[in-house]
Design a protein around this motif. Structure first.
Motif, PDB file in Angstrom:
ATOM      1  N   LYS A  42       0.733  -1.294   0.006  1.00 46.88           N
ATOM      2  CA  LYS A  42      -0.036   0.128  -0.023  1.00 46.88           C
ATOM      3  C   LYS A  42       0.945   1.198  -0.221  1.00 46.88           C
ATOM      4  O   LYS A  42       0.371   2.476  -0.242  1.00 46.88           O
ATOM      5  CB  LYS A  42      -0.869   0.022   1.384  1.00 46.88           C
ATOM      6  CG  LYS A  42      -1.920   0.936   1.223  1.00 46.88           C
ATOM      7  CD  LYS A  42      -2.926   1.078   2.698  1.00 46.88           C
ATOM      8  CE  LYS A  42      -3.450   2.240   2.616  1.00 46.88           C
ATOM      9  NZ  LYS A  42      -4.747   2.495   2.044  1.00 46.88           N
ATOM     10  N   ARG A  73       2.214   2.413   2.479  1.00 41.98           N
ATOM     11  CA  ARG A  73       1.641   3.170   3.911  1.00 41.98           C
ATOM     12  C   ARG A  73       2.764   3.444   4.714  1.00 41.98           C
ATOM     13  O   ARG A  73       3.556   2.544   5.081  1.00 41.98           O
ATOM     14  CB  ARG A  73       0.678   2.220   4.474  1.00 41.98           C
ATOM     15  CG  ARG A  73       0.267   2.590   5.765  1.00 41.98           C
ATOM     16  CD  ARG A  73      -1.140   3.223   5.533  1.00 41.98           C
ATOM     17  NE  ARG A  73      -1.936   3.150   7.014  1.00 41.98           N
ATOM     18  CZ  ARG A  73      -3.155   3.265   6.822  1.00 41.98           C
ATOM     19  NH1 ARG A  73      -3.818   3.695   5.746  1.00 41.98           N
ATOM     20  NH2 ARG A  73      -3.986   3.452   8.026  1.00 41.98           N
ATOM     21  N   SER A 111      -7.698   0.602   3.913  1.00 39.10           N
ATOM     22  CA  SER A 111      -8.491   0.495   2.333  1.00 39.10           C
ATOM     23  C   SER A 111      -7.665   0.155   1.386  1.00 39.10           C
ATOM     24  O   SER A 111      -6.324   0.509   1.379  1.00 39.10           O
ATOM     25  CB  SER A 111      -9.206   2.068   2.124  1.00 39.10           C
ATOM     26  OG  SER A 111      -8.057   2.883   2.290  1.00 39.10           O
ATOM     27  N   ASN A 170      -6.050   0.921  -1.292  1.00 41.18           N
ATOM     28  CA  ASN A 170      -5.711   1.636  -2.285  1.00 41.18           C
ATOM     29  C   ASN A 170      -4.224   2.300  -1.839  1.00 41.18           C
ATOM     30  O   ASN A 170      -3.838   1.854  -0.820  1.00 41.18           O
ATOM     31  CB  ASN A 170      -6.511   2.978  -2.421  1.00 41.18           C
ATOM     32  CG  ASN A 170      -6.673   3.678  -0.953  1.00 41.18           C
ATOM     33  OD1 ASN A 170      -7.407   3.042   0.022  1.00 41.18           O
ATOM     34  ND2 ASN A 170      -5.973   4.807  -0.656  1.00 41.18           N
ATOM     35  N   SER A 205     -10.259   5.429  -1.903  1.00 42.00           N
ATOM     36  CA  SER A 205     -10.777   4.124  -1.704  1.00 42.00           C
ATOM     37  C   SER A 205     -11.494   3.517  -2.619  1.00 42.00           C
ATOM     38  O   SER A 205     -12.225   3.900  -3.330  1.00 42.00           O
ATOM     39  CB  SER A 205     -11.348   4.128  -0.198  1.00 42.00           C
ATOM     40  OG  SER A 205     -10.868   4.662   0.845  1.00 42.00           O
ATOM     41  N   HIS A 212      -5.069  13.079   1.777  1.00 43.53           N
ATOM     42  CA  HIS A 212      -5.757  12.144   1.875  1.00 43.53           C
ATOM     43  C   HIS A 212      -7.153  11.984   1.101  1.00 43.53           C
ATOM     44  O   HIS A 212      -7.648  13.169   0.753  1.00 43.53           O
ATOM     45  CB  HIS A 212      -6.435  11.831   3.370  1.00 43.53           C
ATOM     46  CG  HIS A 212      -6.248  10.805   4.047  1.00 43.53           C
ATOM     47  ND1 HIS A 212      -5.050  10.216   4.902  1.00 43.53           N
ATOM     48  CD2 HIS A 212      -6.682   9.537   3.574  1.00 43.53           C
ATOM     49  CE1 HIS A 212      -5.204   8.876   5.222  1.00 43.53           C
ATOM     50  NE2 HIS A 212      -6.073   8.552   4.633  1.00 43.53           N
TER      51      HIS A 212
HETATM   52 MG    MG Z   1      -7.415   4.571   3.702  1.00 40.02          MG
END
Ligand code: MG
Ligand code: TXA
Length: 310
Positions: free
Chosen positions: A48, A50, A136, A138, A144, A222
């Motif tokens: 992701k 992230r 999510s 993505n 998302s 975001h």
């Molecule tokens: Mg998210």
């Protein structure tokens, strides 16, 4: 039905091997891995892209499976009974003997948990003996996904398996409430904040505690569609995609209806899908007409406001 059962079997095989997979939920699709496994959740972060300091939500089948990992109180039980399974996440204290990977809690003593209501994912959660860490599905900071195809578009062949549960019914992420200390909402979402408000205030009336709504705007990018978004637009300019919730008399190829009847639930369901369509068509700008700030309109406004921030 048989196909679903064999897909769930496949999903479990991947998960038991510490792989991550796409899962459907009523809010948005998730990128799931065994929440007890450092190896599995590391893969989720990597795929992701992230940041490692951003914690993940652990998805459980029920309160019984949760009890081993988290401390629960009356406020939690009341909200759980009212809204779960459903689009609400709770930040709770971890028990000392909790098996939840420290990676998804960013090494803290709390964790966000959720009980998704999508029937396929519930079947899956019932059959495994660990919760699923699932952000999510993505690439970090993007929109998302609300269908299997959206998840494919995000990760391509890097993601080996996606459980197809059809389009997400709600289309916006869960409401997140922090129940440590004074309850406060961290993210608006699938369940209206006023409903939550009501229940907590009934419970805590004696102490005159009032729930505080706090919407964190930590990451500016975001929910970003990656192109400029203009809010409360009364009309569209040339070459701008125009997102509408009420039917106009005029026909315009740049009009994109998320509802034609001012229906906010329908608008929520169609928002992310429509943002993706607009991007795919190559538009460089988006305008959105005013969305009433009531019920799930609050969460829609929260997301499009963030999407509009550069
Ligand atoms: Mg998210
Ligand atoms: O509807 C949803 O909640 C979806 C589906 C897949 O369940 N999940 C989702 O996860 O939206 P994610 O990771 O995309 O967004 C979760 C948000 C993040 O902004 C994260 O910072 C916050 O929740 N969060 C997670 N754990 C937290 C914690 N322990 N304390 C505070 N915030 C937390």
């Amino acid at each position: 039905m048989k196909k679903n059962d064999s897909n769930i079997k496949k999903a479990i095989k991947y998960l038991n091997n510490n792989e991550c997979i796409g899962i459907p939920t009523e809010t948005v699709y998730g990128l799931a891995g065994n929440a007890y496994s450092d190896k599995a959740v590391s893969r989720v972060y990597k795929l992701k892209r992230r940041p490692r300091n951003n914690p993940l939500i652990a998805h459980y089948y029920s309160i019984n499976s949760l009890k081993k990992d988290c401390e629960i109180d009356n406020t939690f039980i009341k909200l759980y009974k009212k809204f779960c399974p459903g689009p609400i996440s709770f930040v709770l204290k971890l028990k000392k003997k909790s098996r939840v990977s420290k990676i998804i809690t960013n090494n803290s003593n709390s964790v966000a948990v959720r009980f998704p209501s999508h029937s396929l994912t519930r079947k899956l959660l019932k059959k495994i003996n660990y919760p699923l860490a699932a952000p999510s599905a993505n690439i970090s900071a993007g929109i998302s996904p609300v269908s299997k195809q959206d998840v494919v578009d995000e990760f391509g062949p890097k993601l080996k398996f996606i459980l197809d549960g059809g389009p997400s019914k709600i289309g916006l992420e869960s409401t997140i409430i922090n129940l440590i200390g004074k309850p406060h909402i961290l993210r608006l979402g699938g369940i209206n904040s006023k409903l939550i408000y009501k229940i907590i205030n009934q419970l805590e009336n004696k102490n005159k505690k009032k729930i505080k709504i706090k919407v964190p705007g930590t990451s500016k990018l975001h929910y970003s569609p990656g192109i400029p978004v203009r809010l409360n637009a009364k009309k569209n300019y040339q070459n701008e995609a125009y997102i509408l919730i009420k039917k106009r008399k005029k026909l315009d190829k740049n009009y994109f209806y998320i509802s034609k009847t001012n229906n906010l639930k329908q608008a929520a369901k169609n928002l992310y899908k429509t943002l993706r369509i607009i991007k795919k068509k190559g538009y460089k700008k988006i305008a959105i007409e005013n969305i009433p700030n009531i019920n799930i309109g609050e969460a829609i406004n929260d997301r499009i406001l963030r999407a509009s921030k550069k």
